[in-house]
Design a protein around this motif. Structure first.
Motif, PDB file in Angstrom:
ATOM      1  N   LEU A 211       0.825  -1.210   0.000  1.00  0.00           N
ATOM      2  CA  LEU A 211       0.000   0.000   0.000  1.00  0.00           C
ATOM      3  C   LEU A 211       0.861   1.261   0.000  1.00  0.00           C
ATOM      4  CD1 LEU A 211      -2.726  -1.115   2.567  1.00  0.00           C
ATOM      5  CD2 LEU A 211      -2.983  -0.890   0.100  1.00  0.00           C
ATOM      6  N   THR A 212       2.038   1.176   0.603  1.00  0.00           N
ATOM      7  CA  THR A 212       2.922   2.344   0.680  1.00  0.00           C
ATOM      8  C   THR A 212       3.479   2.728  -0.682  1.00  0.00           C
ATOM      9  OG1 THR A 212       3.568   1.816   2.954  1.00  0.00           O
ATOM     10  CG2 THR A 212       5.050   3.245   1.717  1.00  0.00           C
ATOM     11  N   VAL A 213       3.836   1.744  -1.504  1.00  0.00           N
ATOM     12  CA  VAL A 213       4.497   2.048  -2.782  1.00  0.00           C
ATOM     13  C   VAL A 213       3.500   2.405  -3.883  1.00  0.00           C
ATOM     14  CG1 VAL A 213       6.428   0.544  -2.195  1.00  0.00           C
ATOM     15  CG2 VAL A 213       4.535  -0.378  -3.535  1.00  0.00           C
ATOM     16  N   VAL A 214       2.207   2.225  -3.637  1.00  0.00           N
ATOM     17  CA  VAL A 214       1.215   2.613  -4.646  1.00  0.00           C
ATOM     18  C   VAL A 214       1.200   4.141  -4.752  1.00  0.00           C
ATOM     19  CG1 VAL A 214      -1.234   2.639  -5.238  1.00  0.00           C
ATOM     20  CG2 VAL A 214      -0.206   0.576  -4.280  1.00  0.00           C
ATOM     21  N   PRO A 215       1.395   4.707  -5.944  1.00  0.00           N
ATOM     22  CA  PRO A 215       1.422   6.168  -6.088  1.00  0.00           C
ATOM     23  C   PRO A 215       0.110   6.800  -5.632  1.00  0.00           C
ATOM     24  CG  PRO A 215       2.280   5.104  -8.053  1.00  0.00           C
ATOM     25  CD  PRO A 215       1.666   4.012  -7.218  1.00  0.00           C
ATOM     26  N   GLY A 216       0.220   7.924  -4.944  1.00  0.00           N
ATOM     27  CA  GLY A 216      -0.948   8.636  -4.455  1.00  0.00           C
ATOM     28  C   GLY A 216      -0.616  10.097  -4.227  1.00  0.00           C
ATOM     29  N   PRO A 217      -1.498  10.817  -3.530  1.00  0.00           N
ATOM     30  CA  PRO A 217      -1.250  12.242  -3.285  1.00  0.00           C
ATOM     31  C   PRO A 217       0.068  12.523  -2.579  1.00  0.00           C
ATOM     32  CG  PRO A 217      -3.517  11.667  -2.736  1.00  0.00           C
ATOM     33  CD  PRO A 217      -2.815  10.380  -3.033  1.00  0.00           C
ATOM     34  N   ASP A 218       0.469  11.664  -1.636  1.00  0.00           N
ATOM     35  CA  ASP A 218       1.724  11.902  -0.918  1.00  0.00           C
ATOM     36  C   ASP A 218       2.912  11.925  -1.873  1.00  0.00           C
ATOM     37  OD1 ASP A 218       0.414  12.052   1.478  1.00  0.00           O
ATOM     38  OD2 ASP A 218       0.857   9.997   2.096  1.00  0.00           O
ATOM     39  N   MET A 219       2.942  10.997  -2.818  1.00  0.00           N
ATOM     40  CA  MET A 219       4.051  10.964  -3.771  1.00  0.00           C
ATOM     41  C   MET A 219       4.009  12.177  -4.696  1.00  0.00           C
ATOM     42  SD  MET A 219       5.295   7.950  -6.388  1.00  0.00           S
ATOM     43  CE  MET A 219       6.186   7.073  -5.087  1.00  0.00           C
ATOM     44  N   ALA A 220       2.811  12.584  -5.090  1.00  0.00           N
ATOM     45  CA  ALA A 220       2.694  13.751  -5.968  1.00  0.00           C
ATOM     46  C   ALA A 220       3.173  15.016  -5.257  1.00  0.00           C
ATOM     47  CB  ALA A 220       1.247  13.910  -6.430  1.00  0.00           C
ATOM     48  N   VAL A 221       2.777  15.184  -3.991  1.00  0.00           N
ATOM     49  CA  VAL A 221       3.209  16.344  -3.214  1.00  0.00           C
ATOM     50  C   VAL A 221       4.725  16.319  -3.017  1.00  0.00           C
ATOM     51  CG1 VAL A 221       3.113  17.424  -0.931  1.00  0.00           C
ATOM     52  CG2 VAL A 221       1.005  16.662  -2.044  1.00  0.00           C
ATOM     53  N   THR A 222       5.265  15.144  -2.735  1.00  0.00           N
ATOM     54  CA  THR A 222       6.711  15.005  -2.554  1.00  0.00           C
ATOM     55  C   THR A 222       7.458  15.344  -3.839  1.00  0.00           C
ATOM     56  OG1 THR A 222       6.407  13.277  -0.880  1.00  0.00           O
ATOM     57  CG2 THR A 222       8.557  13.391  -1.952  1.00  0.00           C
ATOM     58  N   THR A 223       6.959  14.857  -4.964  1.00  0.00           N
ATOM     59  CA  THR A 223       7.587  15.134  -6.255  1.00  0.00           C
ATOM     60  C   THR A 223       7.630  16.634  -6.522  1.00  0.00           C
ATOM     61  OG1 THR A 223       6.815  13.024  -7.147  1.00  0.00           O
ATOM     62  CG2 THR A 223       7.482  14.711  -8.741  1.00  0.00           C
TER      63      THR A 223
END
Length: 206
Positions: free
Chosen positions: A15-27
């Protein structure tokens, strides 16, 4: 108990490695302001998970997940924040017009730690995930609250390691990402992705 814990950790890792809002914000933050701000954003996201973890163990997240009004308020606030970040990225992509952008690009505004924290805390799906899934994954050999607290810590560590590693990967290729054309393209892509996640959060059902 150990086998059950490892299985739960595996589910959390997926579940952690599935791309989501957190990854988009981090990017967005890592590309705009560099490695340190990217890592601070990850720290804020991790802190947000711990906040949800405390609320879950205390039973407050279950109240939010069960209350349609409370869920809708948090959902719309989170969606609005994601859309705001997306529009901000799209606006930044317009700076400089057809000419060259500055080498480092326009710096993102505001505290990166706060950006990560707010984007995560205003994601009601975390409340639903924690209250709906964690109790079923908690190791049987521990008290329910202790088991959920342990899994929250595991999830927070996995998230920090995964997104932190992602930020470091972006940093190694920063010379490429700082090219004006690449920066504009990335700002536009992350802006569209963030707006898309905002719409998805706003229209999601509990």
């Amino acid at each position: 108990m150990l086998v059950q814990f490892l299985a739960a950790a595996g589910v959390l890792a997926v579940l952690t490695v599935v791309p989501g809002p957190d990854m988009a914000v981090t990017t967005k933050r890592a590309i705009a302001s560099g490695r340190q701000d990217g890592l601070r954003t990850v720290g804020g996201i991790t802190a947000g998970l711990l906040v949800w973890g405390v609320l879950t163990v205390a039973g407050l997240a279950a109240v939010l997940a069960a209350s349609a009004v409370a869920y809708t308020v948090v959902k719309l606030a989170g969606a609005a924040y994601l859309v705001f970040l997306g529009v901000q990225a799209l606006w930044q992509s317009r700076r400089g017009g057809s000419g060259a952008l500055p080498v480092a690009g326009p710096a993102a505004t505001g505290s990166p730690w706060r950006t990560g924290l707010v984007s995560n805390v205003l994601n009601p799906k975390i409340a639903v995930f924690y209250t709906g899934l964690l109790p079923t994954l908690a190791p049987a050999g521990l008290a329910p609250q202790a088991g959920m607290a342990l899994l929250v810590l595991v999830h927070a560590v996995l998230t920090f390691v995964w997104l932190g590693g992602y930020v470091l990967l972006l940093a190694t290729a920063r010379a490429f990402f700082e090219r004006p054309a690449v920066r504009r393209a990335l700002d536009r892509v992350t802006g569209v992705v963030l707006v898309g996640f905002g719409v998805k959060v706003a229209t999601a059902q509990p």
